[in-house]
Scaffold this motif. Structure first.
Motif, PDB file in Angstrom:
ATOM      1  N   UNK A  48       0.837  -1.200   0.000  1.00  0.00           N
ATOM      2  CA  UNK A  48       0.000   0.000   0.000  1.00  0.00           C
ATOM      3  C   UNK A  48       0.869   1.246   0.000  1.00  0.00           C
ATOM      4  N   UNK A  49       0.639   2.113   0.959  1.00  0.00           N
ATOM      5  CA  UNK A  49       1.392   3.370   1.015  1.00  0.00           C
ATOM      6  C   UNK A  49       2.496   3.332   2.078  1.00  0.00           C
ATOM      7  N   UNK A  50       2.920   2.117   2.453  1.00  0.00           N
ATOM      8  CA  UNK A  50       3.976   1.980   3.457  1.00  0.00           C
ATOM      9  C   UNK A  50       4.991   0.937   3.014  1.00  0.00           C
ATOM     10  N   UNK A  51       6.157   0.978   3.663  1.00  0.00           N
ATOM     11  CA  UNK A  51       7.121  -0.091   3.448  1.00  0.00           C
ATOM     12  C   UNK A  51       6.508  -1.399   3.912  1.00  0.00           C
ATOM     13  N   UNK A  52       6.835  -2.463   3.223  1.00  0.00           N
ATOM     14  CA  UNK A  52       6.356  -3.781   3.614  1.00  0.00           C
ATOM     15  C   UNK A  52       6.908  -4.120   5.002  1.00  0.00           C
ATOM     16  N   UNK A  53       6.105  -4.731   5.856  1.00  0.00           N
ATOM     17  CA  UNK A  53       6.619  -5.147   7.164  1.00  0.00           C
ATOM     18  C   UNK A  53       7.854  -6.031   6.987  1.00  0.00           C
ATOM     19  N   UNK A  54       8.848  -5.807   7.818  1.00  0.00           N
ATOM     20  CA  UNK A  54      10.068  -6.600   7.729  1.00  0.00           C
ATOM     21  C   UNK A  54      11.117  -6.017   6.805  1.00  0.00           C
ATOM     22  N   UNK A  55      10.866  -4.846   6.232  1.00  0.00           N
ATOM     23  CA  UNK A  55      11.839  -4.179   5.374  1.00  0.00           C
ATOM     24  C   UNK A  55      12.285  -2.896   6.065  1.00  0.00           C
ATOM     25  N   UNK A  64      16.770   4.746   8.206  1.00  0.00           N
ATOM     26  CA  UNK A  64      15.714   5.719   7.924  1.00  0.00           C
ATOM     27  C   UNK A  64      14.595   5.545   8.940  1.00  0.00           C
ATOM     28  N   UNK A  65      14.184   6.648   9.549  1.00  0.00           N
ATOM     29  CA  UNK A  65      13.133   6.592  10.568  1.00  0.00           C
ATOM     30  C   UNK A  65      11.816   7.184  10.082  1.00  0.00           C
ATOM     31  N   UNK A  66      11.819   7.764   8.885  1.00  0.00           N
ATOM     32  CA  UNK A  66      10.624   8.439   8.389  1.00  0.00           C
ATOM     33  C   UNK A  66       9.924   7.668   7.279  1.00  0.00           C
ATOM     34  N   UNK A  67      10.292   6.403   7.095  1.00  0.00           N
ATOM     35  CA  UNK A  67       9.622   5.580   6.095  1.00  0.00           C
ATOM     36  C   UNK A  67       9.775   6.113   4.688  1.00  0.00           C
ATOM     37  N   UNK A  68       8.666   6.124   3.950  1.00  0.00           N
ATOM     38  CA  UNK A  68       8.698   6.499   2.541  1.00  0.00           C
ATOM     39  C   UNK A  68       9.012   7.971   2.296  1.00  0.00           C
ATOM     40  N   UNK A  69       8.837   8.823   3.307  1.00  0.00           N
ATOM     41  CA  UNK A  69       9.108  10.243   3.095  1.00  0.00           C
ATOM     42  C   UNK A  69      10.541  10.632   3.464  1.00  0.00           C
ATOM     43  N   UNK A  70      11.343   9.661   3.894  1.00  0.00           N
ATOM     44  CA  UNK A  70      12.746   9.937   4.231  1.00  0.00           C
ATOM     45  C   UNK A  70      13.466  10.494   3.004  1.00  0.00           C
ATOM     46  N   UNK A  71      14.185  11.583   3.189  1.00  0.00           N
ATOM     47  CA  UNK A  71      14.921  12.217   2.095  1.00  0.00           C
ATOM     48  C   UNK A  71      16.072  11.347   1.618  1.00  0.00           C
ATOM     49  N   UNK A  72      16.334  11.443   0.315  1.00  0.00           N
ATOM     50  CA  UNK A  72      17.449  10.756  -0.319  1.00  0.00           C
ATOM     51  C   UNK A  72      18.187  11.786  -1.160  1.00  0.00           C
ATOM     52  N   UNK A  73      19.481  11.910  -0.946  1.00  0.00           N
ATOM     53  CA  UNK A  73      20.289  12.850  -1.718  1.00  0.00           C
ATOM     54  C   UNK A  73      20.638  12.297  -3.085  1.00  0.00           C
ATOM     55  N   UNK A  74      21.086  13.166  -4.000  1.00  0.00           N
ATOM     56  CA  UNK A  74      21.385  12.723  -5.362  1.00  0.00           C
ATOM     57  C   UNK A  74      22.547  11.729  -5.444  1.00  0.00           C
ATOM     58  N   UNK A  75      23.435  11.739  -4.466  1.00  0.00           N
ATOM     59  CA  UNK A  75      24.568  10.814  -4.461  1.00  0.00           C
ATOM     60  C   UNK A  75      24.492   9.822  -3.306  1.00  0.00           C
ATOM     61  N   UNK A  76      23.304   9.626  -2.755  1.00  0.00           N
ATOM     62  CA  UNK A  76      23.132   8.747  -1.594  1.00  0.00           C
ATOM     63  C   UNK A  76      23.254   7.273  -1.974  1.00  0.00           C
TER      64      UNK A  76
END
Length: 87
Positions: A48-55, A64-76
């Motif tokens: 759905x709109x969340x990470x699968x349990x266990x991932x 990452x503590x903010x799930x799907x909204x966690x920021x990712x940098x261009x060179x991350x």
């Protein structure tokens, strides 16, 4: 582009590739870019709109503590980490 470290269980979707590069400014967009490039990865990572349990997700070595909204940098570096079962 962010570098995604593909866990062994997910490499069947990436034709065995261990490292792939995709664009995205947060985890949700990274997963969407993976799904567009490698169909099946999105369903494996998301429920759905969340990470699968266990991932879990680590970005540049930090969990990452903010799930799907966690920021990712261009060179991350992004690691999707499946839970280890057993006991």
């Amino acid at each position: 582009m962010a570098t995604v470290h593909v866990p062994p269980m997910m490499q069947k979707f990436t034709d065995g590739e261990r490292l792939v590069e995709v664009e995205g400014t947060n985890v949700r967009l990274i997963i969407e870019a993976l799904e567009a490039k490698y169909p099946g990865t999105g369903k494996w990572l998301r429920e759905g709109s969340q990470l699968r349990p266990g991932i879990a997700v680590a970005i540049d070595g930090e969990t990452a503590t903010m799930g799907l909204i966690q920021s990712v940098g261009p060179d991350s570096e992004v690691h999707f980490i499946p839970a280890i079962g057993g006991g």
